[in-house]
Design a protein around this motif. Structure first.
Motif, PDB file in Angstrom:
ATOM      1  N   ALA A  34     105.385  21.340 -38.244  1.00 11.69           N
ATOM      2  CA  ALA A  34     104.009  21.804 -38.443  1.00 11.69           C
ATOM      3  C   ALA A  34     103.192  21.581 -37.177  1.00 11.69           C
ATOM      4  N   ILE A  35     102.354  22.556 -36.867  1.00 14.36           N
ATOM      5  CA  ILE A  35     101.403  22.434 -35.759  1.00 14.36           C
ATOM      6  C   ILE A  35     100.037  22.091 -36.355  1.00 14.36           C
ATOM      7  N   TRP A  36      99.454  21.000 -35.879  1.00 20.89           N
ATOM      8  CA  TRP A  36      98.157  20.563 -36.388  1.00 20.89           C
ATOM      9  C   TRP A  36      97.133  20.584 -35.263  1.00 20.89           C
ATOM     10  N   THR A  37      95.970  21.161 -35.564  1.00 17.16           N
ATOM     11  CA  THR A  37      94.868  21.218 -34.596  1.00 17.16           C
ATOM     12  C   THR A  37      93.718  20.352 -35.102  1.00 17.16           C
ATOM     13  N   ALA A  38      93.298  19.390 -34.267  1.00 12.70           N
ATOM     14  CA  ALA A  38      92.217  18.484 -34.673  1.00 12.70           C
ATOM     15  C   ALA A  38      90.923  19.257 -34.905  1.00 12.70           C
ATOM     16  N   ARG A  39      90.259  18.942 -36.005  1.00 11.04           N
ATOM     17  CA  ARG A  39      88.988  19.600 -36.331  1.00 11.04           C
ATOM     18  C   ARG A  39      87.832  18.919 -35.597  1.00 11.04           C
ATOM     19  N   SER A  40      86.852  19.697 -35.193  1.00 13.05           N
ATOM     20  CA  SER A  40      85.614  19.172 -34.633  1.00 13.05           C
ATOM     21  C   SER A  40      84.583  19.013 -35.753  1.00 13.05           C
ATOM     22  N   PHE A  41      83.751  18.001 -35.621  1.00 10.04           N
ATOM     23  CA  PHE A  41      82.686  17.781 -36.609  1.00 10.04           C
ATOM     24  C   PHE A  41      81.568  16.987 -35.951  1.00 10.04           C
ATOM     25  N   ASN A  42      80.472  16.822 -36.648  1.00  8.67           N
ATOM     26  CA  ASN A  42      79.328  16.062 -36.149  1.00  8.67           C
ATOM     27  C   ASN A  42      79.089  14.834 -36.997  1.00  8.67           C
ATOM     28  N   ILE A  43      78.659  13.754 -36.354  1.00  5.08           N
ATOM     29  CA  ILE A  43      78.109  12.610 -37.081  1.00  5.08           C
ATOM     30  C   ILE A  43      76.595  12.749 -37.084  1.00  5.08           C
ATOM     31  N   ALA A  44      75.998  12.763 -38.276  1.00  4.67           N
ATOM     32  CA  ALA A  44      74.542  12.782 -38.427  1.00  4.67           C
ATOM     33  C   ALA A  44      74.084  11.370 -38.772  1.00  4.67           C
ATOM     34  N   PHE A  45      73.058  10.899 -38.095  1.00  4.86           N
ATOM     35  CA  PHE A  45      72.534   9.556 -38.310  1.00  4.86           C
ATOM     36  C   PHE A  45      71.276   9.645 -39.177  1.00  4.86           C
ATOM     37  N   ASN A  46      71.305   8.937 -40.308  1.00  4.54           N
ATOM     38  CA  ASN A  46      70.199   8.962 -41.268  1.00  4.54           C
ATOM     39  C   ASN A  46      69.456   7.630 -41.204  1.00  4.54           C
ATOM     40  N   GLY A  47      68.134   7.679 -40.994  1.00  5.83           N
ATOM     41  CA  GLY A  47      67.343   6.456 -40.890  1.00  5.83           C
ATOM     42  C   GLY A  47      67.255   5.660 -42.171  1.00  5.83           C
TER      43      GLY A  47
END
Length: 218
Positions: A34-47
């Motif tokens: 299997a070929i796996w491609t890392a997903r991109s994502f964002n971390i959102a910071f909540n106060g």
């Protein structure tokens, strides 16, 4: 078949292949990978109840280590403790600027600021003597400030003229929004000082003490 934080990209004839097979001619048993491609994502910071500050999202790639952005939120009367994946702190915790390796199948992972209440400031008080009593009035504010937590109660203690607690001890309690209480059981003709400690969930403040004595009279 799934892999958290990665997208399936097809099959390869080798373990390290990155180009998916389009056709496969079998002449014997053959293993494909299997070929796996890392997903991109964002971390959102909540106060998470912060009173000031803002933070931009942090771009992440699944499986790639990266330091969290320094906390820029603040909350009056509290200090920042850490980040957590759940607002009430029951999820996974991360320290400020910690280097993390995360995996996500969603576009955004939210981290919530966690707060610890500051100790109260040292309170001030005045005392007016009565008949075997003294009325104690708290003269400092009970609310939170940038350097001190809000007060949940005050404990007042009677002292002798040298500043030592009198036997008993003789005390009274003030709960905001009340500002005064009465200590009873004092001896008429005897001079007293009084100390007060402010309390909240983090503990107790340093004690404030009256500068001069008062003497109950009948």
């Amino acid at each position: 078949m799934t892999r958290t934080g990665y997208a399936f990209g097809g099959w390869s004839a080798t373990p390290t292949g990155t180009v998916a097979l389009t056709t496969l001619t079998l002449t014997a048993n053959q293993t494909v990978y299997a070929i796996w491609t890392a997903r991109s994502f964002n971390i959102a910071f909540n106060g998470n109840t912060s009173t000031s500050g803002s933070m931009s999202n942090l771009a992440m790639v699944s499986g790639t280590a990266k330091a969290l952005t320094t906390n820029a939120f603040s909350k009056t009367g509290f200090r920042f403790s850490n980040w957590n994946t759940v607002a009430n702190g029951t999820g996974i915790s991360y320290n400020d600027t910690q280097t993390v390796t995360l995996f996500s199948d969603t576009t955004t992972v939210t981290l919530f600021a966690q707060w610890s209440i500051l100790l109260p400031a040292t309170p001030t008080l005045t005392a007016i003597a009565g008949n075997e009593t003294a009325t104690i009035t708290i003269t400092s504010l009970a609310g939170a400030t940038s350097t001190a937590g809000a007060v949940t109660s005050y404990t007042v203690t009677a002292l002798d003229a040298s500043g030592n607690p009198v036997p008993g001890p003789l005390t009274c309690t003030v709960t905001p929004a009340d500002t005064s209480c009465v200590i009873q059981g004092l001896t008429n003709g005897t001079p007293y000082k009084f100390s007060v400690v402010a309390n909240n969930a983090s503990g107790n403040s340093a004690a404030g003490t009256t500068a001069t004595t008062v003497t109950p009279q009948p």
